[in-house]
Structure formats: structure tokens, C-alpha cells
Write a protein that holds these residues in place. Structure first.
Motif, PDB file in Angstrom:
ATOM      1  N   ARG A 196       0.823  -1.204   0.000  1.00  0.00           N
ATOM      2  CA  ARG A 196       0.000   0.000   0.000  1.00  0.00           C
ATOM      3  C   ARG A 196       0.862   1.261   0.000  1.00  0.00           C
ATOM      4  O   ARG A 196       0.479   2.295  -0.563  1.00  0.00           O
ATOM      5  CB  ARG A 196      -0.929  -0.002   1.224  1.00  0.00           C
ATOM      6  N   VAL A 199       3.324   0.958  -3.770  1.00  0.00           N
ATOM      7  CA  VAL A 199       2.760   1.081  -5.117  1.00  0.00           C
ATOM      8  C   VAL A 199       2.698   2.517  -5.637  1.00  0.00           C
ATOM      9  O   VAL A 199       3.128   2.777  -6.772  1.00  0.00           O
ATOM     10  CB  VAL A 199       1.374   0.406  -5.172  1.00  0.00           C
ATOM     11  N   PRO A 200       2.169   3.504  -4.881  1.00  0.00           N
ATOM     12  CA  PRO A 200       2.061   4.855  -5.460  1.00  0.00           C
ATOM     13  C   PRO A 200       3.382   5.449  -5.924  1.00  0.00           C
ATOM     14  O   PRO A 200       3.479   5.899  -7.086  1.00  0.00           O
ATOM     15  CB  PRO A 200       1.419   5.669  -4.326  1.00  0.00           C
ATOM     16  N   GLY A 203       4.667   3.595  -9.020  1.00  0.00           N
ATOM     17  CA  GLY A 203       3.967   4.030 -10.227  1.00  0.00           C
ATOM     18  C   GLY A 203       4.503   5.344 -10.755  1.00  0.00           C
ATOM     19  O   GLY A 203       4.666   5.519 -11.976  1.00  0.00           O
ATOM     20  N   ASN A 204       4.791   6.268  -9.864  1.00  0.00           N
ATOM     21  CA  ASN A 204       5.374   7.546 -10.290  1.00  0.00           C
ATOM     22  C   ASN A 204       6.751   7.340 -10.911  1.00  0.00           C
ATOM     23  O   ASN A 204       7.105   7.991 -11.911  1.00  0.00           O
ATOM     24  CB  ASN A 204       5.478   8.495  -9.098  1.00  0.00           C
ATOM     25  N   GLN A 261      -2.159   2.257 -12.584  1.00  0.00           N
ATOM     26  CA  GLN A 261      -1.709   2.521 -11.215  1.00  0.00           C
ATOM     27  C   GLN A 261      -2.898   2.688 -10.280  1.00  0.00           C
ATOM     28  O   GLN A 261      -2.867   2.222  -9.132  1.00  0.00           O
ATOM     29  CB  GLN A 261      -0.837   3.778 -11.193  1.00  0.00           C
ATOM     30  N   TYR A 262      -3.955   3.326 -10.762  1.00  0.00           N
ATOM     31  CA  TYR A 262      -5.149   3.530  -9.922  1.00  0.00           C
ATOM     32  C   TYR A 262      -5.739   2.201  -9.479  1.00  0.00           C
ATOM     33  O   TYR A 262      -6.066   2.005  -8.297  1.00  0.00           O
ATOM     34  CB  TYR A 262      -6.186   4.344 -10.694  1.00  0.00           C
ATOM     35  N   GLU A 265      -3.418   0.426  -6.951  1.00  0.00           N
ATOM     36  CA  GLU A 265      -3.560   1.053  -5.637  1.00  0.00           C
ATOM     37  C   GLU A 265      -4.880   0.666  -4.991  1.00  0.00           C
ATOM     38  O   GLU A 265      -4.961   0.436  -3.779  1.00  0.00           O
ATOM     39  CB  GLU A 265      -3.477   2.571  -5.775  1.00  0.00           C
ATOM     40  N   ARG A 266      -5.924   0.598  -5.807  1.00  0.00           N
ATOM     41  CA  ARG A 266      -7.242   0.231  -5.282  1.00  0.00           C
ATOM     42  C   ARG A 266      -7.232  -1.193  -4.735  1.00  0.00           C
ATOM     43  O   ARG A 266      -7.855  -1.479  -3.712  1.00  0.00           O
ATOM     44  CB  ARG A 266      -8.268   0.373  -6.400  1.00  0.00           C
ATOM     45  N   GLY A 269      -5.231  -1.247  -1.454  1.00  0.00           N
ATOM     46  CA  GLY A 269      -5.777  -0.356  -0.432  1.00  0.00           C
ATOM     47  C   GLY A 269      -7.120  -0.796   0.111  1.00  0.00           C
ATOM     48  O   GLY A 269      -7.780  -0.026   0.808  1.00  0.00           O
ATOM     49  N   ASP A 273      -7.915   2.383   2.599  1.00  0.00           N
ATOM     50  CA  ASP A 273      -8.119   3.694   1.980  1.00  0.00           C
ATOM     51  C   ASP A 273      -9.581   4.030   1.753  1.00  0.00           C
ATOM     52  O   ASP A 273      -9.890   5.040   1.119  1.00  0.00           O
ATOM     53  CB  ASP A 273      -7.380   3.753   0.634  1.00  0.00           C
TER      54      ASP A 273
END
Length: 299
Positions: A196, A199-200, A203-204, A261-262, A265-266, A269, A273
Motif C-alpha cells: 500500500r 505502489v504509489p 507508479g510515479n 496505477q489507480y 492502488e485500489r 488499499g 483507503d
């Protein structure tokens, strides 16, 4: 009865008007300014050389990120190790590759055959068993992948280390007290929670790697998207439309990566989240309570 007066936000309306005015002026400029040469943009947007450049750019991105991720996982575990030698090697790797510009590293890998004309394997200070030319092994494509992958591994190693440290150490201790193996603890308990956090930024970094491939001319590697559009611009003496072609393709690919990426992340999370609730397995008592009751049949 209370006659409530709604709160007014004049600043919001003023900001919206300014944004709409700026968008209208920008749209008018894009449509009416003939120097953009949208006809040339449409002509070369699906050009064969441009499409081939996109393929090479994606291949460079995927292979470089694969190398970077594998090295980063190893470096992150080494940094968390109790062995001071492993920690020192990991710290030195991150210090070097994060502290020097990626362009400089790409130039170095492009000139590696100058430093080492051949790669040999044999007995130290003794006879060589076999050798081969460095240029035959480390081609321009291979040098570009190595330069990008090794540089990126230093950044990803810190991201992975931060993700591992975000999980409370008490969970590791509790799992060890239950007799679980360390590999199973890492795979079933630590990593699912660390992802969690991992990943963000990963991805960047992937999106950043996509754009960093435009620097592989330093190797030199001359098949990527940026070089393809620059080559067409140099032949046609129309740099601006070809820059727009490259920018539009980078935007398209980046948008697709952001969608992926969304969803990743989903997935990681869930239950944290508040995006997707975590799946809950009902207890036998709850399942029995929800089951429909059968009515007695009438005689």
C-alpha cells in the motif's frame, strides 16, 4: 423556524471565471495559431518511425523497471539485514547511483568498451579461459537498459525500504512466536501491507522512467520516440509539430499507466483507503442467520 443564510464563496466564483477565461484564451490560441501546424501533427502522428519509436520506448521502460525492481528488492532486504556488510553494500549502492546524474551514467555505459575492450574469464594473474569483445555483449540497447535500470534501482530501494518499515515490527514478532517461517511471514503478512505504501511512488517512478528514456541518446541509442521525432523534424525543418507529436504520445502512454496505477492502488488499499471494502468471510452463525427460512408445507 430558523432562516439560515448559506455561506457565500465569492473567491470560488472569481477563480472559476479566471480559469474559464484562461482556458478559452488557450483554446483560441491553439486553434487560430497556424504556427502549430496541426496538419503536420496529423500527418506524422501515426508515422511508421514514430510507432516504432513508441515500441522501443516501451521496451526500454519495461526492461529497465524489471531490472530496477529486482535489484531494489534485494537492496531493501540487505538494508534491513543484521549483517553490517550487507547494510554497507546497500547504502553504498544507493549513495552512488542516486548521487550521480542518469545522463552521466548513460554516457559511461556507452563508453564501457573503451575502458574494457574485452571481457575475460580465467584465473587471477593467470591464463584466460575464454574472452569476448565488450562491444558484442554490451550493445547500445543493452547499455541503455543497464544505465536506466541501475540508476532507478537506487530510488526504488529506498521506496521499498520505506514500505517495509511502515509495517509494525510487532507483527513480525507475533508471527515468529506462532512458528511461521520468515519467508512466509514476509510473503503473507509484511508485503501485503507494505504494498500500500510501495505502489504509489513506484507508479510515479515508472512514469518517470518512461520519460527518462528520452536521454538514451547519450549511449547512443537512436530508436526511441524522442530521437525518431527529432530525426523527422531535422529532415523536414519543422521542429514544433514533431515536438507536439512526441508530447501527445507521451501523454497517451502516461494516461494509460496512471489508470493501471489507480487499479493497483485500489487493490492493495482494500479496507484501508476506504476505496473498496475489504472482503469479510461471514461466520457460520451469520451465514445461518442470513439463510432464508423454509416454510412448512401445507398438507
Amino acid at each position: 423556524m430558523i432562516d439560515a443564510v448559506p455561506v457565500r464563496h465569492p473567491g470560488r466564483w472569481a477563480g472559476a471565471v479566471l480559469i474559464l477565461l484562461f482556458a478559452a484564451l488557450l483554446g483560441q490560441s491553439l486553434v487560430t495559431n497556424t504556427n502549430f501546424r496541426w496538419d503536420i501533427v496529423g500527418t506524422y502522428f501515426m508515422d511508421v518511425l514514430v510507432i516504432q519509436g513508441i515500441g522501443w520506448t516501451l521496451l526500454l521502460t519495461v526492461l529497465s523497471m524489471a531490472i530496477a525492481i529486482m535489484l531494489a528488492i534485494l537492496l531493501a532486504f540487505m538494508r534491513q539485514s543484521d549483517n553490517p556488510l550487507f547494510r554497507g553494500v546497500s547504502w553504498t549502492w544507493v549513495w552512488f547511483f542516486r548521487g550521480t546524474p542518469v545522463y552521466t551514467q548513460l554516457v559511461f555505459w556507452g563508453l564501457i568498451s573503451v575502458l574494457y575492450p574485452k571481457i575475460a574469464l580465467g584465473i587471477p594473474f593467470g591464463p584466460e579461459l575464454f574472452s569476448f569483445s565488450t562491444q558484442d555483449v554490451i550493445t547500445a540497447f543493452m547499455a541503455a537498459i543497464l544505465g536506466l535500470g541501475l540508476n532507478e534501482s537506487a530510488y526504488l530501494a529506498e521506496i521499498f525500504r520505506a514500505g517495509l518499515k511502515s509495517v509494525d515490527s510487532g507483527q513480525m514478532e507475533a508471527a515468529e512466536a506462532l512458528g511461521m517461517r520468515k519467508s512466509k511471514i514476509m510473503w503473507r503478512i509484511i508485503l501485503p501491507q507494505a504494498m500500500r505504501v510501495i505502489v504509489p511512488p513506484t507508479g510515479n517512478e515508472t512514469i518517470g522512467m518512461l520519460k527518462t528514456t528520452s536521454l538514451v541518446l547519450a549511449v547512443p541509442f537512436t530508436l526511441d520516440l524522442t530521437f525518431a521525432t527529432n530525426g523527422i523534424a531535422n529532415r523536414s525543418y519543422l521542429p514544433i509539430p514533431l515536438l507536439i507529436v512526441a508530447a501527445l504520445w507521451y501523454l497517451v502512454i502516461t494516461s494509460i499507466l496512471m489508470v493501471g496505477q489507480y487499479y493497483v492502488e485500489r487493490h492493495f488499499g482494500k479496507g484501508v483507503d476506504n476505496i473498496v471494502p475489504a472482503p469479510v468471510k461471514p461466520t457460520p452463525a451469520a451465514a445461518a442467520a442470513k439463510a432464508p427460512k423454509q416454510e412448512d408445507e401445507l398438507p
